[in-house]
Design a protein around this motif. Structure first.
Motif, short mmCIF file in Angstrom:
data_model
loop_
_atom_site.label_atom_id
_atom_site.label_comp_id
_atom_site.label_asym_id
_atom_site.label_seq_id
_atom_site.Cartn_x
_atom_site.Cartn_y
_atom_site.Cartn_z
N TYR A 1 12.86 10.59 3.09
CA TYR A 1 11.99 9.41 3.19
C TYR A 1 11.76 8.72 1.85
O TYR A 1 11.06 7.72 1.78
CB TYR A 1 10.64 9.81 3.79
CG TYR A 1 9.86 10.84 3.01
CD1 TYR A 1 8.95 10.46 2.02
CD2 TYR A 1 10.05 12.20 3.24
CE1 TYR A 1 8.26 11.41 1.29
CE2 TYR A 1 9.36 13.16 2.52
CZ TYR A 1 8.46 12.75 1.55
OH TYR A 1 7.77 13.69 0.83
N ARG A 2 12.38 9.24 0.77
CA ARG A 2 12.21 8.63 -0.55
C ARG A 2 13.52 8.04 -1.04
O ARG A 2 14.53 8.73 -1.11
CB ARG A 2 11.70 9.67 -1.55
CG ARG A 2 10.32 10.23 -1.21
CD ARG A 2 9.91 11.32 -2.18
NE ARG A 2 10.81 12.47 -2.10
CZ ARG A 2 10.77 13.50 -2.94
NH1 ARG A 2 9.90 13.50 -3.94
NH2 ARG A 2 11.60 14.51 -2.81
N ASN A 3 13.49 6.76 -1.36
CA ASN A 3 14.69 6.08 -1.83
C ASN A 3 14.82 6.19 -3.35
O ASN A 3 13.84 5.99 -4.07
CB ASN A 3 14.62 4.60 -1.42
CG ASN A 3 15.82 3.82 -1.94
OD1 ASN A 3 15.70 3.01 -2.85
ND2 ASN A 3 16.97 4.06 -1.34
#
Length: 362
Positions: free
Chosen positions: A354-356
């Motif tokens: 969920y973290r770019n």
């Protein structure tokens, strides 16, 4: 075309209404989960459910029944009825429901739908457009708004909705044939997936929906009254398509000894959502975990940090039900496609990714 056999739940029972009237009830089963299992055995790739009590009262009423339906099958379930808040959506997803159908709130507050899509993803949010004489009905079909079905559908498309269930209430439960013309208008004008609901009575009705290029059809009373054979309909209109996409792929008879393991005797498992292919997590299996997964149909891993067997969801309730297991060309990585209940990540996020880090726009 996708077929959606329907289970309408009232007082914990599988029922059907006529034209949405709560005083026109026919009870078909006191064990809706058995109906769901029968649908899956007949080849259904998706099941449609409605909490009728919830739709009328504005909050979930038959949660335990819906949960039992979801846990009884390995195909996705979509559900509508009484969903008014983001918390309601989370509660329903936690029951094991894959897609939540929102009706009344879409009419009263379109911004709510946008917030729901932003939080849960468009693949988990469906809008129900229920119409009487072309106008959208709300609150368990007890009230009629001033919005037309087409105007609401177009507004929902603009905010990111990908799927709409369109019901012509005058047709619902009447076995009089669906409103193909109006459903096709919605499909053609919006260009998104429209699921036709109400009035399916025979195979010819399904043929008309299919020929009109409409995405899907919900079938209820016609199945219970044995006017449509679900197995035959699936074979004819879904062309043997499988939710796991495994039916068209070559089968591999592979035991754990055939796999190439890492230095710790483990094999990595990439886990995806089988409906939209979203990557959910990466985990590892030892031989015991591999065999237990094959035996139970529930994803089981080996925890490297705890050094013990790990049945995903055993403590959190966020189980992963196996859709398919595939092996890569080198036999050193497994690809698992699953029905994820709730969140895959221990942080509470749907996916662990969920973290770019960075995105390149090319």
């Amino acid at each position: 075309m996708r077929l959606y056999p329907a289970i309408d739940v009232k007082d914990g029972q599988c029922v059907r209404l006529k034209k949405g009237l709560f005083n026109e009830v026919t009870v078909y089963s006191e064990r809706p989960y058995e109906i769901a299992k029968g649908f899956e055995e007949a080849g259904a790739q998706f099941i449609h459910t409605v909490d009728l009590d919830g739709a009328l009262k504005g909050h979930g009423v038959n949660a335990e029944t819906i949960k039992k339906i979801c846990s009884s099958v390995n195909v996705p379930v979509q559900m509508g009825g009484g969903i008014r808040t983001l918390e309601n959506i989370q509660e329903v997803l936690d029951l094991g429901v894959y897609r939540v159908i929102i009706g009344t709130k879409a009419v009263e507050n379109p911004d709510f739908i946008k917030a729901a899509i932003d939080r849960f993803g468009a693949e988990h949010i469906v809008v129900g457009v229920d119409a009487k004489d072309g106008l959208v009905a709300i609150e368990g079909w007890e009230k009629v708004s001033d919005k037309t079905a087409l105007s609401l559908a177009l507004a929902m498309k603009d905010i990111g909705v990908q799927t709409i269930v369109y019901t012509d209430i005058s047709k619902d439960g009447m076995l009089a044939g669906p409103n193909v013309e109006q459903t096709k208008i919605l499909s053609d004008k919006t260009g998104i997936d429209i699921i036709a609901s109400g009035g399916m009575s025979c195979m010819d009705d399904l043929t008309h929906i299919n020929d009109a290029g409409i995405h899907g059809a919900i079938i209820g009373k016609a199945i219970y009254e044995k006017r449509i054979d679900l197995k035959e309909a699936v074979n004819l209109f879904e062309s043997g398509a499988s939710y796991s996409k495994a039916s068209s792929m070559p089968k591999a008879d592979i035991s754990f000894k055939d796999l190439k393991l890492d230095a710790n005797g483990l094999i990595p498992v990439v886990v995806q959502d089988y409906v939209n292919d979203e990557v959910l997590m990466l985990a590892y299996m030892n031989e015991e975990a591999y065999n237990k997964t094959l035996e139970t149909g529930i994803m089981t891993y080996y925890s490297r940090s705890r050094q013990e067997l790990w049945v995903k969801g055993l403590t959190s309730g966020h189980f992963q039900y196996v859709g398919s297991l595939d092996i890569d060309c080198d036999n050193d990585t497994i690809l698992a496609k699953v029905r994820q209940v709730g969140a895959a990540c221990h942080t509470g996020n749907r996916t662990c990714f969920y973290r770019n880090i960075k995105t390149w726009n090319r």
